[in-house]
Enzyme design. Structure first.
Site, PDB file in Angstrom:
ATOM      1  N   LYS A 186    -118.808  15.936  18.472  1.00  0.00           N
ATOM      2  CA  LYS A 186    -119.126  14.731  17.698  1.00  0.00           C
ATOM      3  C   LYS A 186    -120.604  14.819  17.297  1.00  0.00           C
ATOM      4  O   LYS A 186    -121.479  14.344  18.019  1.00  0.00           O
ATOM      5  CB  LYS A 186    -118.844  13.513  18.587  1.00  0.00           C
ATOM      6  CG  LYS A 186    -118.851  12.188  17.911  1.00  0.00           C
ATOM      7  CD  LYS A 186    -118.371  11.113  18.910  1.00  0.00           C
ATOM      8  CE  LYS A 186    -118.330   9.762  18.293  1.00  0.00           C
ATOM      9  NZ  LYS A 186    -117.829   8.742  19.217  1.00  0.00           N
TER      10      LYS A 186
ATOM     11  N   ILE B 195    -113.203  10.499  22.847  1.00  0.00           N
ATOM     12  CA  ILE B 195    -112.811  11.812  22.346  1.00  0.00           C
ATOM     13  C   ILE B 195    -111.995  12.567  23.399  1.00  0.00           C
ATOM     14  O   ILE B 195    -111.219  13.452  23.046  1.00  0.00           O
ATOM     15  CB  ILE B 195    -114.005  12.632  21.807  1.00  0.00           C
ATOM     16  CG1 ILE B 195    -115.109  12.803  22.844  1.00  0.00           C
ATOM     17  CG2 ILE B 195    -114.530  11.999  20.538  1.00  0.00           C
ATOM     18  CD1 ILE B 195    -116.278  13.682  22.361  1.00  0.00           C
TER      19      ILE B 195
END
Length: 128
Positions: free
Chosen positions: A105, A78
């Protein structure tokens, strides 16, 4: 060098995306939800005085560029997808001087009862 992230800003909070980012093989197949917070540093004095969109940057256009960047390519980390979004925003909008992005997330493949995994990047245009 310490950078200043003060001043005017355009903020988009809790943007929801569905994408296939992640290290685990099942993340590439199943995908998952992500949440993104964006803060873009831009001088909004002229926009405030003139009431003209041409003196600002459209938050709708910021969203469209961020969405295309976030969903258009798969990343394992990410951190990498966040940097990709930042790079596309700087390319698309010259008046943006700095960006803070947080990628959350909530369904990270770790055994947590609640909460989410997240990263946050702080980038200045002249750091590129």
């Amino acid at each position: 060098m310490t950078r200043d992230f003060a001043g005017d800003r355009i903020t988009l909070s809790d943007l929801g995306f569905y994408a296939y980012h992640g290290v685990m093989p099942e993340e590439a197949v199943l995908g998952q939800r992500f949440h993104v917070d964006l803060v873009c540093g831009i001088d909004l004095l002229a926009a405030g005085r003139t009431d003209e969109l041409s003196a600002s940057v459209s938050y709708a256009e910021i969203y469209e560029v961020a969405k295309a960047a976030f969903e258009g390519r798969r990343f394992k980390l990410i951190e990498a997808v966040a940097q990709h979004v930042v790079d596309r925003l700087f390319e698309a909008f010259g008046p943006i001087q700095w960006i803070q992005i947080r990628v959350r997330k909530p369904s990270a493949p770790i055994p947590m009862a609640s909460g989410e995994a997240a990263i946050e990047l702080h980038r200045h245009r002249d750091d590129r």
